[in-house]
Motif scaffolding. Structure first.
Motif, PDB file in Angstrom:
ATOM      1  N   VAL A   1      47.126  42.338  51.814  1.00 36.48           N
ATOM      2  CA  VAL A   1      46.731  41.832  50.422  1.00 36.48           C
ATOM      3  C   VAL A   1      46.617  43.040  49.621  1.00 36.48           C
ATOM      4  O   VAL A   1      47.177  42.939  48.315  1.00 36.48           O
ATOM      5  N   ILE A   2      46.144  44.213  49.724  1.00 34.33           N
ATOM      6  CA  ILE A   2      45.856  45.197  49.053  1.00 34.33           C
ATOM      7  C   ILE A   2      47.226  45.956  48.411  1.00 34.33           C
ATOM      8  O   ILE A   2      47.683  46.355  47.533  1.00 34.33           O
ATOM      9  N   GLN A   3      48.104  45.913  49.759  1.00 32.87           N
ATOM     10  CA  GLN A   3      49.551  46.538  49.623  1.00 32.87           C
ATOM     11  C   GLN A   3      50.407  45.703  48.578  1.00 32.87           C
ATOM     12  O   GLN A   3      50.766  46.284  47.833  1.00 32.87           O
ATOM     13  N   GLN A   4      50.104  44.486  48.910  1.00 27.09           N
ATOM     14  CA  GLN A   4      51.122  43.690  47.889  1.00 27.09           C
ATOM     15  C   GLN A   4      50.604  43.796  46.201  1.00 27.09           C
ATOM     16  O   GLN A   4      51.299  43.856  45.484  1.00 27.09           O
ATOM     17  N   LEU A   5      49.198  43.909  46.226  1.00 26.67           N
ATOM     18  CA  LEU A   5      48.792  44.045  44.697  1.00 26.67           C
ATOM     19  C   LEU A   5      49.039  45.275  44.393  1.00 26.67           C
ATOM     20  O   LEU A   5      49.834  45.381  42.919  1.00 26.67           O
ATOM     21  N   PHE A   6      49.272  46.493  44.928  1.00 27.04           N
ATOM     22  CA  PHE A   6      49.803  47.742  44.542  1.00 27.04           C
ATOM     23  C   PHE A   6      51.239  47.863  44.437  1.00 27.04           C
ATOM     24  O   PHE A   6      51.795  48.517  43.264  1.00 27.04           O
TER      25      PHE A   6
ATOM     26  N   SER B   1      35.737  46.095  42.949  1.00 26.26           N
ATOM     27  CA  SER B   1      35.120  45.283  43.553  1.00 26.26           C
ATOM     28  C   SER B   1      35.665  44.395  44.138  1.00 26.26           C
ATOM     29  O   SER B   1      36.668  43.527  43.776  1.00 26.26           O
ATOM     30  N   LYS B   2      35.409  44.073  45.422  1.00 28.75           N
ATOM     31  CA  LYS B   2      36.121  43.067  46.458  1.00 28.75           C
ATOM     32  C   LYS B   2      36.001  41.777  45.876  1.00 28.75           C
ATOM     33  O   LYS B   2      36.934  40.711  45.893  1.00 28.75           O
ATOM     34  N   GLU B   3      35.038  41.398  45.199  1.00 30.62           N
ATOM     35  CA  GLU B   3      34.493  40.186  44.722  1.00 30.62           C
ATOM     36  C   GLU B   3      35.432  39.638  43.523  1.00 30.62           C
ATOM     37  O   GLU B   3      35.651  38.747  43.366  1.00 30.62           O
ATOM     38  N   SER B   4      35.935  40.668  42.675  1.00 30.54           N
ATOM     39  CA  SER B   4      36.724  40.392  41.663  1.00 30.54           C
ATOM     40  C   SER B   4      37.824  41.509  41.869  1.00 30.54           C
ATOM     41  O   SER B   4      38.146  41.983  40.624  1.00 30.54           O
TER      42      SER B   4
ATOM     43  N   THR C   1      41.253  41.004  41.685  1.00 35.56           N
ATOM     44  CA  THR C   1      42.407  40.905  40.924  1.00 35.56           C
ATOM     45  C   THR C   1      42.058  41.107  39.513  1.00 35.56           C
ATOM     46  O   THR C   1      42.865  41.687  38.822  1.00 35.56           O
ATOM     47  N   GLU C   2      40.867  40.685  39.082  1.00 37.56           N
ATOM     48  CA  GLU C   2      40.095  41.053  37.599  1.00 37.56           C
ATOM     49  C   GLU C   2      40.232  42.475  37.397  1.00 37.56           C
ATOM     50  O   GLU C   2      40.680  43.031  36.303  1.00 37.56           O
ATOM     51  N   ASP C   3      39.699  43.209  38.542  1.00 35.34           N
ATOM     52  CA  ASP C   3      39.386  44.731  38.193  1.00 35.34           C
ATOM     53  C   ASP C   3      40.562  45.348  38.253  1.00 35.34           C
ATOM     54  O   ASP C   3      41.035  46.582  37.469  1.00 35.34           O
ATOM     55  N   PHE C   4      41.566  44.854  38.829  1.00 38.44           N
ATOM     56  CA  PHE C   4      42.969  45.569  39.239  1.00 38.44           C
ATOM     57  C   PHE C   4      43.734  45.470  37.571  1.00 38.44           C
ATOM     58  O   PHE C   4      44.209  46.408  37.149  1.00 38.44           O
ATOM     59  N   LYS C   5      43.608  44.250  37.072  1.00 40.54           N
ATOM     60  CA  LYS C   5      44.120  43.900  35.788  1.00 40.54           C
ATOM     61  C   LYS C   5      43.455  44.706  34.449  1.00 40.54           C
ATOM     62  O   LYS C   5      44.025  45.578  33.698  1.00 40.54           O
TER      63      LYS C   5
END
Length: 213
Positions: free
Chosen positions: A13-18, A91-94, A96-100
């Motif tokens: 999941v993390i790899q796909q995000l990056f 934060s793991k809880e958010s 996707t939002e933190d990444f953006k």
């Protein structure tokens, strides 16, 4: 090529995000599982509790690298990560939002840390990362680039070097010296101490520059 390592049980999941981020910004990258004995550009650690910080503490801290942590929304953990000089905490809880929210910061840091400078040596064009340069010295009609890879000599002046790199990471402290700010250990009244233990004089006309750091 940006070299990335991930320490996570949720690696995919993390790899796909990056990966989506690197592809969107058209950045060349390589992502591998974390290994303590390798030198990477970006280190990504997923943590769950305080004991997991030991991995970050044991990881050698390189000034030219970026360190990201993904963990619970725990302010004590976040404070400890800041103490360990982590660049960003997601934060793991958010996630996707933190990444953006941090995308612009990540891109700026990547461009600053991993920008290359091209130079000519014996008619051959080579390149070096700006983050690997300690300082640049002017000598007659040449510059000497002092870096973690040794020294390189190029027929150019300091102004031309600064015009070429267009980087906020470098500051002129003397008519003969431009310094990479990330390699400055301490600033004194008449000289700076670099993290490689070298000292460079501060020119009288440039003291106002250095006082802004």
């Amino acid at each position: 090529m940006i070299r990335v390592s991930i320490s996570s049980k949720n690696n995919q999941v993390i790899q796909q995000l990056f990966e989506k981020f690197f592809q969107k910004e058209q950045l060349e990258y390589q992502i591998v599982p974390y290994s303590k004995n390798t030198h990477q550009d970006i280190y990504i650690f997923e943590i769950h509790q305080r004991e997991d910080l030991k991995l970050i503490e044991e990881q050698p801290h390189f000034d030219y690298a970026l360190y990201y942590v993904i963990g619970p929304k725990d302010y004590d953990l976040i404070s400890e990560c800041m103490r360990l000089k982590v660049n960003l905490y997601f934060s793991k809880e958010s996630l996707t939002e933190d990444f953006k929210k941090y995308e612009a910061t990540m891109l700026h840091d990547i461009q600053d840390k991993f920008q290359y400078y091209q130079y000519q040596r014996n008619g051959i064009v080579s390149q070096i990362r700006l983050s690997h340069i300690y300082y640049v010295e002017s000598l007659r009609h040449q510059i000497i680039i002092h870096s973690i890879n040794g020294t390189m000599v190029e027929r150019k002046n300091l102004k031309a070097f600064l015009d070429t790199i267009q980087s906020s990471q470098f500051i002129q402290i003397h008519k003969s010296f431009i310094v990479n700010k990330q390699w400055i250990q301490n600033i004194f009244s008449d000289h700076v101490l670099l993290k490689n233990a070298e000292t460079l004089q501060i020119g009288r006309a440039y003291k106002s520059h250095i006082q802004l750091l």
